[in-house]
Design a protein around this motif. Structure first.
Motif, PDB file in Angstrom:
ATOM      1  N   ALA A   1      36.725 -29.980 -13.688  1.00 41.59           N
ATOM      2  CA  ALA A   1      37.423 -28.978 -13.154  1.00 41.59           C
ATOM      3  C   ALA A   1      37.569 -30.257 -12.375  1.00 41.59           C
ATOM      4  O   ALA A   1      36.760 -31.190 -11.500  1.00 41.59           O
ATOM      5  N   ARG A   2      38.882 -29.986 -11.851  1.00 41.92           N
ATOM      6  CA  ARG A   2      38.739 -31.187 -10.248  1.00 41.92           C
ATOM      7  C   ARG A   2      38.094 -30.907  -8.684  1.00 41.92           C
ATOM      8  O   ARG A   2      38.474 -31.993  -8.266  1.00 41.92           O
ATOM      9  N   ASN A   3      38.000 -29.354  -8.901  1.00 43.28           N
ATOM     10  CA  ASN A   3      37.360 -29.533  -8.027  1.00 43.28           C
ATOM     11  C   ASN A   3      35.615 -29.299  -7.909  1.00 43.28           C
ATOM     12  O   ASN A   3      35.207 -28.765  -6.797  1.00 43.28           O
ATOM     13  N   LEU A   4      35.199 -30.036  -8.654  1.00 45.69           N
ATOM     14  CA  LEU A   4      33.993 -30.011  -8.814  1.00 45.69           C
ATOM     15  C   LEU A   4      33.208 -31.325  -9.439  1.00 45.69           C
ATOM     16  O   LEU A   4      33.902 -31.402 -10.579  1.00 45.69           O
ATOM     17  N   ASP A   5      31.802 -32.029  -9.341  1.00 50.27           N
ATOM     18  CA  ASP A   5      31.807 -32.706  -9.404  1.00 50.27           C
ATOM     19  C   ASP A   5      31.063 -32.383 -11.341  1.00 50.27           C
ATOM     20  O   ASP A   5      30.717 -31.478 -11.462  1.00 50.27           O
ATOM     21  N   LEU A   6      31.310 -33.513 -11.943  1.00 50.51           N
ATOM     22  CA  LEU A   6      30.819 -33.345 -13.457  1.00 50.51           C
ATOM     23  C   LEU A   6      29.017 -34.337 -13.296  1.00 50.51           C
ATOM     24  O   LEU A   6      29.487 -35.117 -13.013  1.00 50.51           O
ATOM     25  N   ARG A   7      28.624 -33.012 -14.043  1.00 51.90           N
ATOM     26  CA  ARG A   7      27.130 -33.706 -14.342  1.00 51.90           C
ATOM     27  C   ARG A   7      26.122 -32.954 -15.512  1.00 51.90           C
ATOM     28  O   ARG A   7      26.776 -32.176 -15.937  1.00 51.90           O
ATOM     29  N   GLU A   8      27.258 -34.291 -16.620  1.00 52.36           N
ATOM     30  CA  GLU A   8      26.821 -34.150 -17.616  1.00 52.36           C
ATOM     31  C   GLU A   8      25.332 -34.359 -18.302  1.00 52.36           C
ATOM     32  O   GLU A   8      25.899 -35.475 -18.237  1.00 52.36           O
ATOM     33  N   GLU A   9      24.374 -34.002 -18.963  1.00 55.24           N
ATOM     34  CA  GLU A   9      22.953 -34.678 -20.265  1.00 55.24           C
ATOM     35  C   GLU A   9      23.860 -34.532 -21.232  1.00 55.24           C
ATOM     36  O   GLU A   9      24.714 -33.667 -21.544  1.00 55.24           O
ATOM     37  N   TYR A  10      23.141 -35.544 -21.819  1.00 50.58           N
ATOM     38  CA  TYR A  10      23.472 -35.679 -23.423  1.00 50.58           C
ATOM     39  C   TYR A  10      21.910 -37.131 -24.077  1.00 50.58           C
ATOM     40  O   TYR A  10      21.513 -37.398 -23.125  1.00 50.58           O
ATOM     41  N   GLY A  11      21.433 -35.985 -24.601  1.00 48.38           N
ATOM     42  CA  GLY A  11      21.007 -37.017 -26.113  1.00 48.38           C
ATOM     43  C   GLY A  11      21.491 -37.884 -27.278  1.00 48.38           C
ATOM     44  O   GLY A  11      21.881 -37.016 -27.971  1.00 48.38           O
ATOM     45  N   LEU A  12      21.353 -39.148 -27.084  1.00 47.59           N
ATOM     46  CA  LEU A  12      22.068 -39.547 -27.680  1.00 47.59           C
ATOM     47  C   LEU A  12      21.318 -40.115 -28.916  1.00 47.59           C
ATOM     48  O   LEU A  12      20.249 -40.524 -28.944  1.00 47.59           O
ATOM     49  N   LEU A  13      21.592 -40.185 -30.484  1.00 47.65           N
ATOM     50  CA  LEU A  13      20.793 -40.031 -31.667  1.00 47.65           C
ATOM     51  C   LEU A  13      20.744 -41.383 -32.455  1.00 47.65           C
ATOM     52  O   LEU A  13      22.552 -41.268 -32.591  1.00 47.65           O
ATOM     53  N   GLY A  14      20.650 -42.183 -32.888  1.00 46.62           N
ATOM     54  CA  GLY A  14      21.287 -43.013 -33.498  1.00 46.62           C
ATOM     55  C   GLY A  14      20.822 -42.651 -35.258  1.00 46.62           C
ATOM     56  O   GLY A  14      21.045 -41.668 -35.723  1.00 46.62           O
ATOM     57  N   GLU A  15      20.980 -43.829 -36.461  1.00 45.63           N
ATOM     58  CA  GLU A  15      21.741 -43.423 -37.378  1.00 45.63           C
ATOM     59  C   GLU A  15      20.294 -42.643 -38.078  1.00 45.63           C
ATOM     60  O   GLU A  15      21.226 -42.137 -38.783  1.00 45.63           O
ATOM     61  N   ASP A  16      19.526 -42.175 -37.482  1.00 46.34           N
ATOM     62  CA  ASP A  16      18.151 -41.718 -38.760  1.00 46.34           C
ATOM     63  C   ASP A  16      18.522 -40.373 -37.981  1.00 46.34           C
ATOM     64  O   ASP A  16      16.808 -39.731 -38.322  1.00 46.34           O
ATOM     65  N   ASP A  17      19.305 -39.836 -36.736  1.00 48.11           N
ATOM     66  CA  ASP A  17      19.042 -39.165 -35.878  1.00 48.11           C
ATOM     67  C   ASP A  17      17.972 -39.060 -35.310  1.00 48.11           C
ATOM     68  O   ASP A  17      17.482 -37.684 -34.554  1.00 48.11           O
ATOM     69  N   GLY A  18      17.106 -39.572 -35.157  1.00 45.72           N
ATOM     70  CA  GLY A  18      15.904 -39.811 -34.196  1.00 45.72           C
ATOM     71  C   GLY A  18      16.943 -40.023 -32.330  1.00 45.72           C
ATOM     72  O   GLY A  18      18.104 -40.661 -32.771  1.00 45.72           O
ATOM     73  N   PRO A  19      15.785 -40.636 -32.175  1.00 44.27           N
ATOM     74  CA  PRO A  19      16.309 -40.724 -30.452  1.00 44.27           C
ATOM     75  C   PRO A  19      17.336 -42.148 -30.316  1.00 44.27           C
ATOM     76  O   PRO A  19      16.194 -43.203 -30.862  1.00 44.27           O
ATOM     77  N   PHE A  20      18.388 -42.237 -29.608  1.00 44.68           N
ATOM     78  CA  PHE A  20      19.053 -43.832 -29.842  1.00 44.68           C
ATOM     79  C   PHE A  20      18.010 -44.926 -28.613  1.00 44.68           C
ATOM     80  O   PHE A  20      18.148 -44.086 -27.438  1.00 44.68           O
ATOM     81  N   ASN A  21      17.365 -45.769 -28.845  1.00 43.66           N
ATOM     82  CA  ASN A  21      16.350 -45.915 -27.765  1.00 43.66           C
ATOM     83  C   ASN A  21      17.999 -47.090 -26.790  1.00 43.66           C
ATOM     84  O   ASN A  21      18.174 -48.026 -26.922  1.00 43.66           O
ATOM     85  N   LEU A  22      17.077 -46.581 -25.313  1.00 39.05           N
ATOM     86  CA  LEU A  22      18.381 -47.410 -24.437  1.00 39.05           C
ATOM     87  C   LEU A  22      17.737 -48.508 -23.918  1.00 39.05           C
ATOM     88  O   LEU A  22      18.258 -48.743 -22.757  1.00 39.05           O
ATOM     89  N   THR A  23      16.290 -48.722 -24.055  1.00 40.21           N
ATOM     90  CA  THR A  23      16.266 -50.135 -23.472  1.00 40.21           C
ATOM     91  C   THR A  23      16.884 -51.062 -23.737  1.00 40.21           C
ATOM     92  O   THR A  23      16.981 -51.421 -24.956  1.00 40.21           O
ATOM     93  N   GLY A  24      16.785 -51.994 -22.693  1.00 39.25           N
ATOM     94  CA  GLY A  24      17.720 -52.887 -22.585  1.00 39.25           C
ATOM     95  C   GLY A  24      19.358 -52.652 -22.782  1.00 39.25           C
ATOM     96  O   GLY A  24      19.738 -53.921 -22.987  1.00 39.25           O
ATOM     97  N   CYS A  25      19.209 -51.841 -23.104  1.00 44.17           N
ATOM     98  CA  CYS A  25      20.418 -51.352 -23.502  1.00 44.17           C
ATOM     99  C   CYS A  25      22.207 -51.024 -21.407  1.00 44.17           C
ATOM    100  O   CYS A  25      22.173 -50.741 -20.939  1.00 44.17           O
ATOM    101  N   THR A  26      23.013 -51.481 -21.588  1.00 43.10           N
ATOM    102  CA  THR A  26      24.133 -51.749 -21.224  1.00 43.10           C
ATOM    103  C   THR A  26      25.403 -50.418 -20.924  1.00 43.10           C
ATOM    104  O   THR A  26      25.678 -50.405 -22.220  1.00 43.10           O
ATOM    105  N   LEU A  27      25.905 -49.118 -20.840  1.00 40.02           N
ATOM    106  CA  LEU A  27      26.795 -48.622 -20.646  1.00 40.02           C
ATOM    107  C   LEU A  27      27.156 -48.178 -20.085  1.00 40.02           C
ATOM    108  O   LEU A  27      27.312 -49.058 -18.639  1.00 40.02           O
ATOM    109  N   LYS A  28      29.175 -47.835 -21.050  1.00 40.57           N
ATOM    110  CA  LYS A  28      30.003 -48.081 -20.063  1.00 40.57           C
ATOM    111  C   LYS A  28      31.452 -47.054 -20.758  1.00 40.57           C
ATOM    112  O   LYS A  28      30.772 -46.929 -22.088  1.00 40.57           O
ATOM    113  N   MET A  29      31.494 -46.290 -19.625  1.00 33.57           N
ATOM    114  CA  MET A  29      32.539 -44.769 -19.871  1.00 33.57           C
ATOM    115  C   MET A  29      34.096 -45.173 -19.470  1.00 33.57           C
ATOM    116  O   MET A  29      33.438 -45.645 -17.828  1.00 33.57           O
ATOM    117  N   GLU A  30      34.693 -44.656 -20.103  1.00 42.10           N
ATOM    118  CA  GLU A  30      36.683 -45.417 -19.591  1.00 42.10           C
ATOM    119  C   GLU A  30      37.096 -44.145 -20.005  1.00 42.10           C
ATOM    120  O   GLU A  30      36.765 -43.269 -21.146  1.00 42.10           O
TER     121      GLU A  30
END
Length: 133
Positions: A11-40
């Motif tokens: 909503a334009r009048n509220l901060d967006l704060r969403e949490e996600y758990g990313l999964l890898g190809e094996d449906d286990g947790p996607f290890n983000l150690t050493g990774c950089t994320l970007k969203m546009e």
């Protein structure tokens, strides 16, 4: 490559704060150690020029993507309401009152061994909101 399509909404009048758990190809947790994320966020896919909203990897709850638990692939996406309010659209830009504006986004992971860097993508729907805070 199967790209998880995850619709986001805000909503334009509220901060967006969403949490996600990313999964890898094996449906286990996607290890983000050493990774950089970007969203546009853009008006449409492959829109030329600067993104409407660009989120880098951050370490605090400011505009960006915060990695909460790298080994578990747990992230938080934060977009302050000032950035949402600044998006084009809304009644002042030709949209009918109370109608949401629809944009697109993708979230990319830059990792040491980039096999499939795109984590998720989809529509980003922004509703006008009602209460002014």
């Amino acid at each position: 490559m199967d790209i998880p399509l995850v619709p986001l909404s805000a909503a334009r009048n509220l901060d967006l704060r969403e949490e996600y758990g990313l999964l890898g190809e094996d449906d286990g947790p996607f290890n983000l150690t050493g990774c950089t994320l970007k969203m546009e966020v853009r008006l449409y896919g492959a829109q030329p020029g600067a993104a409407l909203i660009s989120l880098p990897t951050v370490t605090t709850d400011i505009l960006g993507i915060r990695v909460l638990d790298a080994a578990a692939g747990h992230i938080r996406i934060i977009i302050p309401k000032a950035n949402l309010a600044a998006l084009p659209g809304g009644p002042a830009n030709g949209t009918e009152p109370n109608q949401p504006d629809v944009f697109v986004y993708d979230l990319v992971i830059d990792r040491p061994v980039p096999l499939e860097p795109l984590a998720m993508a989809g529509t980003f729907t922004v509703s006008p909101g009602v209460t002014i805070l």
